[in-house]
Design a protein around this motif. Structure first.
Motif, PDB file in Angstrom:
ATOM      1  N   PRO A  64       0.822  -1.215   0.000  1.00  0.00           N
ATOM      2  CA  PRO A  64       0.000   0.000   0.000  1.00  0.00           C
ATOM      3  C   PRO A  64       0.856   1.264   0.000  1.00  0.00           C
ATOM      4  O   PRO A  64       1.873   1.343   0.684  1.00  0.00           O
ATOM      5  CB  PRO A  64      -0.804  -0.116   1.293  1.00  0.00           C
ATOM      6  N   PHE A  65       0.436   2.235  -0.796  1.00  0.00           N
ATOM      7  CA  PHE A  65       1.028   3.566  -0.880  1.00  0.00           C
ATOM      8  C   PHE A  65       2.449   3.564  -1.456  1.00  0.00           C
ATOM      9  O   PHE A  65       3.099   4.611  -1.497  1.00  0.00           O
ATOM     10  CB  PHE A  65       1.002   4.266   0.487  1.00  0.00           C
ATOM     11  N   MET A 111     -19.569   0.750  -9.723  1.00  0.00           N
ATOM     12  CA  MET A 111     -19.440  -0.448  -8.895  1.00  0.00           C
ATOM     13  C   MET A 111     -18.024  -0.639  -8.368  1.00  0.00           C
ATOM     14  O   MET A 111     -17.824  -1.053  -7.219  1.00  0.00           O
ATOM     15  CB  MET A 111     -19.873  -1.684  -9.693  1.00  0.00           C
ATOM     16  N   THR A 112     -17.016  -0.351  -9.170  1.00  0.00           N
ATOM     17  CA  THR A 112     -15.634  -0.547  -8.719  1.00  0.00           C
ATOM     18  C   THR A 112     -14.809   0.729  -8.763  1.00  0.00           C
ATOM     19  O   THR A 112     -13.716   0.775  -8.206  1.00  0.00           O
ATOM     20  CB  THR A 112     -14.923  -1.622  -9.569  1.00  0.00           C
ATOM     21  N   GLY A 113     -15.312   1.773  -9.412  1.00  0.00           N
ATOM     22  CA  GLY A 113     -14.540   2.995  -9.571  1.00  0.00           C
ATOM     23  C   GLY A 113     -14.703   3.955  -8.400  1.00  0.00           C
ATOM     24  O   GLY A 113     -15.692   3.918  -7.668  1.00  0.00           O
ATOM     25  N   GLN A 122      -5.662   3.292  -7.547  1.00  0.00           N
ATOM     26  CA  GLN A 122      -6.913   4.044  -7.459  1.00  0.00           C
ATOM     27  C   GLN A 122      -7.303   4.287  -6.009  1.00  0.00           C
ATOM     28  O   GLN A 122      -7.623   5.410  -5.617  1.00  0.00           O
ATOM     29  CB  GLN A 122      -8.034   3.285  -8.185  1.00  0.00           C
ATOM     30  N   ASN A 123      -7.275   3.231  -5.183  1.00  0.00           N
ATOM     31  CA  ASN A 123      -7.695   3.376  -3.791  1.00  0.00           C
ATOM     32  C   ASN A 123      -6.739   4.262  -3.010  1.00  0.00           C
ATOM     33  O   ASN A 123      -7.165   5.149  -2.274  1.00  0.00           O
ATOM     34  CB  ASN A 123      -7.790   2.011  -3.117  1.00  0.00           C
ATOM     35  N   SER A 140     -13.314   1.114   2.605  1.00  0.00           N
ATOM     36  CA  SER A 140     -13.852   1.439   1.286  1.00  0.00           C
ATOM     37  C   SER A 140     -14.193   0.138   0.581  1.00  0.00           C
ATOM     38  O   SER A 140     -13.438  -0.844   0.678  1.00  0.00           O
ATOM     39  CB  SER A 140     -12.804   2.227   0.481  1.00  0.00           C
ATOM     40  N   GLY A 141     -15.331   0.098  -0.122  1.00  0.00           N
ATOM     41  CA  GLY A 141     -15.736  -1.154  -0.746  1.00  0.00           C
ATOM     42  C   GLY A 141     -16.371  -0.983  -2.097  1.00  0.00           C
ATOM     43  O   GLY A 141     -16.894   0.082  -2.439  1.00  0.00           O
ATOM     44  N   PHE A 142     -16.333  -2.068  -2.894  1.00  0.00           N
ATOM     45  CA  PHE A 142     -17.020  -2.092  -4.174  1.00  0.00           C
ATOM     46  C   PHE A 142     -18.493  -1.710  -3.975  1.00  0.00           C
ATOM     47  O   PHE A 142     -19.115  -2.082  -2.976  1.00  0.00           O
ATOM     48  CB  PHE A 142     -16.944  -3.478  -4.798  1.00  0.00           C
TER      49      PHE A 142
END
Length: 422
Positions: free
Chosen positions: A228-229, A276-278, A316-317, A404-406
């Motif tokens: 991550p990051f 949904m995923t963006g 993205q996340n 954070s979730g789909f």
């Protein structure tokens, strides 16, 4: 925040690299990773063959042969962690009105292992177009209905009050804890067993994430695959596990002399109603969830000692979260230490939000901020203090944890040492 204050008095954890609260915290505080090549089945056909598996033996953790046969792995996780949480709380549930004991559990994909195994048998490993019901297990319905996980947990602890299954994708675990806290706050329950569980390391789950290239293909370095990051990240690592908590009215917990790990001061959820995923690049929806949770907790950005990030390890996340933190916390976003434990235990979908609540509570308990493992080359667009590689000892009284979730789900929870922000 109106109503009763909510105390966490018991914790149970099943996680990769750490079965039980003690081993889980040792893994995090030491910055060790539990990611490896998949061993549960042959992962050779898949693009991503890395996962964070829990070395979990249900029999060794008190489950009998009939329970093991009846319950999916996710349900086994939930029951074992619920029992650990109750035992650690010192609460004698036999002395509590069972109709005032509730259960709220989050899961993104329910009994996925049981369903996939039974499909393989009933279809003769996919050879039959029409499934042969004579070969299906008698407990197939339990696998088909996710609420069976909550029911099994309620039976295990003798809860006869409100029993709920929450399924909001990857925010399910923290959402279930937030919902359980509301039951205490509004007086609908005196004790709540709340948490999340998922066991998604199955061929079909790997295939689904392969299809959208969300998981990392870094199969040659599984131990360091979750980043991550980090500028070199290329997807998340699938995980599994569960965390459960005993929630009580703070005043009642004090009267019985319970050890209070932390209090739940505020919780909020939002949805981006976008994709949904963006995710929108400005992080507006997560920022709004953070703002509302902190307002409910009567907490200012300057009060935060640690921020437990969703930190999935996708570009993205990570960039969306960074924008959300800046938008909601202002200048304090650059001050407060932030980290992602997914770097060590992977992403267990509906369970991880609850596991991250456990990490946040233990950070308060031990005055230690767990690190973001494998963070050696920070993404220039993620320019906050993401606590690389090594844990940081510091006074940690107030923690914000986010998920954070789909589907666009965004959740935030504020936790504090007993007596903070009252």
């Amino acid at each position: 925040m109106s109503g009763r204050e909510v105390a966490i008095t018991g914790i149970g954890v099943v996680a990769p690299g750490g079965i039980g609260v003690k081993d889980f915290w040792a893994l995090l505080s030491e910055g060790r990773t539990a990611t490896r090549l998949v061993t549960a089945f042959d992962p050779a056909p898949f693009r991503s063959r890395v996962a964070a598996e829990a070395d979990f033996d249900p029999e060794a953790h008190g489950l009998g042969p009939q329970e093991i046969r009846r319950m999916d792995r996710a349900a086994q996780f939930a029951v074992v962690t619920a029992r650990e949480a109750v035992e650690g709380s010192g609460l004698e549930l036999s002395e509590v009105d069972p109709t005032r004991v509730a259960v709220t559990i989050g899961s993104a994909i329910g009994a996925s292992i049981g369903l996939e195994d039974e499909y393989r048998v009933a279809s003769d490993d996919g050879r039959l177009d029409l499934l042969d019901p004579d070969y299906a297990a008698k407990h197939l319905y339990n696998f088909f209905v996710p609420s069976s996980i909550a029911a099994e947990t309620a039976w295990a602890v003798g809860a006869q009050g409100h029993v709920t299954m929450v399924s909001t994708g990857c925010t399910s675990g923290v959402d279930a804890v937030g919902y359980g806290a509301e039951l205490i706050r509004e007086g609908s329950a005196d004790v709540v067993l709340a948490g999340g569980t998922d066991a998604p390391i199955t061929p079909i789950t790997l295939a689904c994430f392969d299809a959208i290239k969300a998981t990392t293909p870094r199969n040659d370095d599984a131990e360091h695959a979750s980043r991550p990051f980090d500028a070199t990240r290329n997807g998340f690592v699938l995980g599994e596990g569960a965390a459960m908590f005993v929630l009580e009215d703070l005043a009642g917990a004090r009267r019985r002399g319970a050890h209070v790990y932390a209090t739940i001061k505020g919780f909020a959820g939002r949805c981006n109603a976008y994709h949904m995923t963006g995710l929108r690049s400005d992080g507006r929806e997560m920022a709004e969830a953070i703002r509302v949770a902190m307002a409910e907790a009567r907490t200012n950005p300057a009060d935060l000692d640690y921020l437990n990030a969703h930190g999935s390890g996708t570009k993205q996340n990570d960039r969306h979260e960074t924008a959300a933190f800046k938008r909601s916390l202002g200048a304090d976003a650059y001050r407060v230490p932030i980290s992602s434990i997914k770097s060590m235990v992977g992403h267990s979908l509906g369970a991880i939000g609850a596991i991250e609540v456990a990490a946040s509570v233990l950070a308060i308990e031990n005055d230690v901020v767990p690190p973001t493992a494998n963070l050696h080359n920070p993404d220039p667009e993620c320019d906050l203090d993401y606590v690389p590689v090594t844990a940081r000892e510091q006074q940690t009284d107030t923690v914000l944890t986010v998920a954070s979730g789909f589907g666009g789900f965004q959740s935030a929870m504020v936790l504090a040492a007993e007596g903070k922000n009252r």
